[in-house]
Motif scaffolding. Sequence first.
Motif, PDB file in Angstrom:
ATOM      1  N   ASN A 165       0.789  -1.159  -0.033  1.00 47.64           N
ATOM      2  CA  ASN A 165      -0.177  -0.093   0.007  1.00 47.64           C
ATOM      3  C   ASN A 165       0.821   1.120  -0.097  1.00 47.64           C
ATOM      4  O   ASN A 165       1.808   1.274   0.554  1.00 47.64           O
ATOM      5  N   THR A 166       0.354   2.201  -0.625  1.00 44.97           N
ATOM      6  CA  THR A 166       0.719   3.557  -0.447  1.00 44.97           C
ATOM      7  C   THR A 166       0.443   4.131   0.801  1.00 44.97           C
ATOM      8  O   THR A 166      -0.821   4.411   0.982  1.00 44.97           O
ATOM      9  N   VAL A 167       0.996   4.589   1.579  1.00 47.45           N
ATOM     10  CA  VAL A 167       0.971   5.078   3.106  1.00 47.45           C
ATOM     11  C   VAL A 167       1.527   6.507   3.157  1.00 47.45           C
ATOM     12  O   VAL A 167       2.779   6.713   3.381  1.00 47.45           O
ATOM     13  N   ASP A 168       0.881   7.472   2.869  1.00 48.33           N
ATOM     14  CA  ASP A 168       1.209   8.704   2.800  1.00 48.33           C
ATOM     15  C   ASP A 168       0.839   9.592   4.110  1.00 48.33           C
ATOM     16  O   ASP A 168       0.213   8.831   5.174  1.00 48.33           O
ATOM     17  N   ALA A 169       1.267  10.643   4.273  1.00 48.41           N
ATOM     18  CA  ALA A 169       1.258  11.317   5.469  1.00 48.41           C
ATOM     19  C   ALA A 169      -0.176  11.603   6.083  1.00 48.41           C
ATOM     20  O   ALA A 169      -0.539  11.409   7.378  1.00 48.41           O
ATOM     21  N   ALA A 170      -1.087  11.619   5.135  1.00 46.53           N
ATOM     22  CA  ALA A 170      -2.432  11.863   5.478  1.00 46.53           C
ATOM     23  C   ALA A 170      -2.998  10.356   6.208  1.00 46.53           C
ATOM     24  O   ALA A 170      -3.895  10.561   7.134  1.00 46.53           O
ATOM     25  N   ALA A 171      -2.704   9.501   5.554  1.00 46.26           N
ATOM     26  CA  ALA A 171      -3.221   8.091   5.772  1.00 46.26           C
ATOM     27  C   ALA A 171      -2.554   7.716   7.100  1.00 46.26           C
ATOM     28  O   ALA A 171      -3.277   7.012   7.944  1.00 46.26           O
ATOM     29  N   ILE A 172      -1.241   8.084   7.357  1.00 44.70           N
ATOM     30  CA  ILE A 172      -0.683   7.769   8.891  1.00 44.70           C
ATOM     31  C   ILE A 172      -1.508   8.567   9.898  1.00 44.70           C
ATOM     32  O   ILE A 172      -1.789   7.883  10.710  1.00 44.70           O
TER      33      ILE A 172
END
Length: 136
Positions: free
Chosen positions: A31-38
């Motif tokens: 998965n792409t885990v960007d700052a917003a998802a974190i």
Amino acid sequence: MKAYTLVMTLLIFATSTFANVAVIVHPSNSNTVDAAAITKIFTGKAKSFGDGSKAVPLSQKSSSATTTEFNKKALKKSSSQLKAYWSKLVFTGKGTPPKELSNDADVIKMVSTNPNTIGFVSAGSADGSVKVVHTY
């Protein structure tokens, strides 16, 4: 010109020294885990990764420097703000805080053995058994 070069060198060095928290997942997690998802995962607003698989956030003791940095940089909250936030969610039955582990080694061990976990460690602690998806 020399002053400009010195300032740029110091700026680059300062930026790299502040990036000291790494968010890690299991190596098989694509998965792409960007700052917003974190932020969403660690505040309980998201319960899964982008592909729909369960996301289990792991934290460290609230007294650790790594946790303080993560809270400040990733969640934009102080430890006391986060404690109040979770107290409200727990009291109303709307959430549970991330499981707290003792240190970087415990987080790495848990993440490396469970594909659904996501955690954070000191940037220098991450090894080949986990995948770094974001650095603060």
